[in-house]
Enzyme design. Structure first.
Site, mmCIF file in Angstrom:
data_model
loop_
_atom_site.group_PDB
_atom_site.id
_atom_site.type_symbol
_atom_site.label_atom_id
_atom_site.label_comp_id
_atom_site.label_asym_id
_atom_site.label_seq_id
_atom_site.Cartn_x
_atom_site.Cartn_y
_atom_site.Cartn_z
ATOM 1 C CB CYS A 58 -0.935 -0.194 0.970
ATOM 2 S SG CYS A 58 -1.663 1.633 1.853
ATOM 3 C CB CYS B 205 -0.025 1.603 4.488
ATOM 4 S SG CYS B 205 -1.584 1.045 4.026
#
Length: 183
Positions: free
Chosen positions: A59, A62
Site C-alpha cells: 500500500c 500506507c
C-alpha cells in the site's frame, strides 16, 4: 415510484456502510508480534493514548504515512503515547513486513493481522486506516486514507489525547511558577 424506493435503499446502504461501524470503544483483538507471541490490544488501552495504523507493504499511501507515525511516536512516547502499526499483509506477503520495518528503522510496535481480523473489528475495510484510542479504550479519532499534511491534524489529536491524561502540577510547583490561587 419503484425507482425512488430503489434509490432510497441504495442511499441507505451507502450511508450504513460509511457510518454503520462507528463505535465509541476500541475492540480488543489478539494479534501476534514478529516473535509469534500473542498480544491482546486491550492491554494498551490501560495507560493512555494509542495511535493505531492498519497498513500493508503493498500500500503506497500506507508506506508514505508510516514515517510520520514514527516521528510522532518519537516526539511523544515519553509523554505516554504508544503507536501500533498493524500490518494486514496476507500470509503470502507477511515475510516482507519485518524486513521493511527494520530497513526503515521504525521504532514503534508492529503487529501482524494477516486475516484482517483486527481491521474488521475496528469497522474498517480499507487501508490505511488510523485510529487514536484514549485511555480506557475510548476511540478519539479515526481516519481512512492518507494525504500529505494529514499528519499535522493527527498530531493535534495526539496532543489533545495526551493533555487529557496529563498529571496536574503539584501545588508546590504551581506556587513556584506563580500560578494564581495556588495554596
Amino acid at each position: 415510484m419503484k425507482r425512488v424506493v430503489q434509490l432510497f435503499i441504495l442511499v441507505m446502504v451507502v450511508l450504513s456502510a460509511s457510518f454503520g461501524f462507528a463505535q465509541d470503544k476500541a475492540p480488543s483483538v489478539t494479534l501476534k508480534g514478529f516473535d509469534g507471541n500473542a498480544v491482546e490490544l486491550s492491554q494498551y488501552w490501560e495507560n493512555g493514548p494509542v495511535l493505531i495504523d492498519f497498513w500493508a507493504t503493498w500500500c503506497t499511501p500506507c508506506k508514505e504515512s508510516l514515517p510520520h507515525f514514527d516521528e510522532i511516536y518519537a516526539k511523544y512516547k515519553d509523554k505516554g503515547l504508544q503507536v501500533l502499526a498493524i500490518s494486514v499483509d496476507a500470509p503470502k506477503s507477511m515475510s516482507k513486513v519485518q524486513p521493511f520495518i527494520v530497513g526503515e528503522g521504525f521504532t514503534f510496535t508492529t503487529l501482524l493481522d494477516p486475516n484482517s481480523e483486527g481491521l474488521k473489528a475496528f469497522g474498517a475495510k480499507n487501508i490505511p486506516h488510523t485510529v487514536l484510542v484514549g485511555k480506557g479504550g475510548k476511540i478519539l479519532h479515526t481516519k481512512f486514507g492518507y494525504l500529505p499534511g494529514d499528519e499535522e491534524k493527527l498530531e493535534e489529536e495526539v496532543k489533545k489525547a495526551l493533555a487529557e491524561i496529563a498529571v496536574p502540577e503539584s501545588k508546590s510547583e504551581a506556587v513556584k511558577e506563580g500560578t494564581p490561587n495556588a495554596k
